[in-house]
Design an enzyme around this catalytic site. Structure first.
Site, PDB file in Angstrom:
ATOM      1  N   ARG A 178       0.837  -1.203   0.000  1.00  0.00           N
ATOM      2  CA  ARG A 178       0.000   0.000   0.000  1.00  0.00           C
ATOM      3  C   ARG A 178       0.868   1.247   0.000  1.00  0.00           C
ATOM      4  NH1 ARG A 178      -4.476   0.149   4.454  1.00  0.00           N
ATOM      5  NH2 ARG A 178      -5.215   1.869   3.136  1.00  0.00           N
ATOM      6  N   CYS A 231      -1.279   6.311   9.014  1.00  0.00           N
ATOM      7  CA  CYS A 231      -1.593   5.039   8.365  1.00  0.00           C
ATOM      8  C   CYS A 231      -2.715   5.310   7.387  1.00  0.00           C
ATOM      9  CB  CYS A 231      -1.965   3.979   9.410  1.00  0.00           C
ATOM     10  SG  CYS A 231      -3.344   4.458  10.473  1.00  0.00           S
TER      11      CYS A 231
END
Length: 273
Positions: A178, A231
């Site tokens: 990611r 995050c």
């Protein structure tokens, strides 16, 4: 064992003591707002209360990301409802090594609200069961409400503008795929904040789902004069902040909106690779 962690055997012993901790079950599943409550109802540590990621540890998603912090007033009301005050020890747990969402609860209680005695159950519910701890069904009676009015530390957080203009080391807790922008199963844009470094939250754990030793974490965690953790939505970022605390290092600040807020403004830069 660092004072921010508690083992399953220590928890079992403390629950029989004169001042048992308030145990908060923070289990959650991203994309399923009701999963945490269902998991708690299917079996939980005796006396533990459900603390919901989407309803107690966050407010409604929107421009500030997928899991914005609730207002300080709303979170104070949650703590009062659960009978939490500075004189009541607290233990938080989940079944994902603290990633969903015990570390978020620890950060909100200990760092943001300033509670002096909050610990994360190392290894979570799995460790509790491995030690022979029982799970019970059914509702738990709510304790007497408290009147605690925490003094919240706004300096523990950073806004998107602060992150954009600041010189802090940006620490991304998402997976490497990611981070590099090779896969993005949740958010609309793939990539990372320019200049960030990747420290997946799962790297803080051993194969048993427990935290690595403090000296190991200290050797592995990135160094920076000042660090901000982020995050996807400000949840697993707290796991990295907790890892710094276990390692005995200064705790990074949290960017609560994280990637899910960052990408809502097309003027903010995106890096890949």
């Amino acid at each position: 064992m660092s004072r921010v962690l508690i083992t399953a055997s220590e928890l079992a012993e403390s629950l029989q003591g004169q001042l048992p901790p308030r145990v908060l079950d923070c289990r959650a599943r991203l994309g399923d707002r009701d999963a945490g409550l269902r998991l708690w109802e299917a079996g939980h540590v005796p006396g533990s209360l459900h603390l919901d990621l989407d309803r107690d540890l966050a407010t409604e998603p929107g421009q500030c990301g997928r899991h914005p912090l609730p207002s300080s007033g709303d979170f104070a009301a949650t703590l009062q409802r659960l009978g939490i005050s500075p004189t009541v020890p607290v233990v938080v747990l989940d079944d994902m090594g603290g990633q969903l969402a015990a570390a978020r609860a620890w950060w909100m209680l200990a760092v943001w609200a300033g509670h002096p005695d909050v610990r994360v159950l190392d290894g979570g519910l799995h460790a509790w069961q491995e030690e022979g701890g029982e799970l019970v069904l059914g509702l738990e009676p709510l304790p007497e409400p408290s009147r605690w009015q925490p003094t919240f530390d706004g300096r523990a957080c950073m806004s998107a503008d602060d992150v954009f203009s600041g010189r802090e080391l940006k620490l991304d807790a998402r997976s490497e795929e990611r981070f590099r922008g090779e896969a993005e199963p949740i958010d609309a844009v793939a990539g990372h904040i320019p200049g960030a470094v990747c420290r997946p939250s799962a790297a803080n754990l051993t194969e048993t789902g427990r935290f690595k030793a403090p000296e190991t974490l200290d050797a592995e965690l990135p160094h920076g004069e000042a660090i901000v953790a982020y995050c996807g939505s400000g949840v697993t970022a707290c796991h990295n902040i907790l890892a710094y605390a276990i390692a005995g290092r200064p705790k990074p600040r949290l960017y609560p909106g994280s990637w899910s807020e960052w990408i809502r403004d097309p003027s903010r830069p995106v890096a890949r690779g």
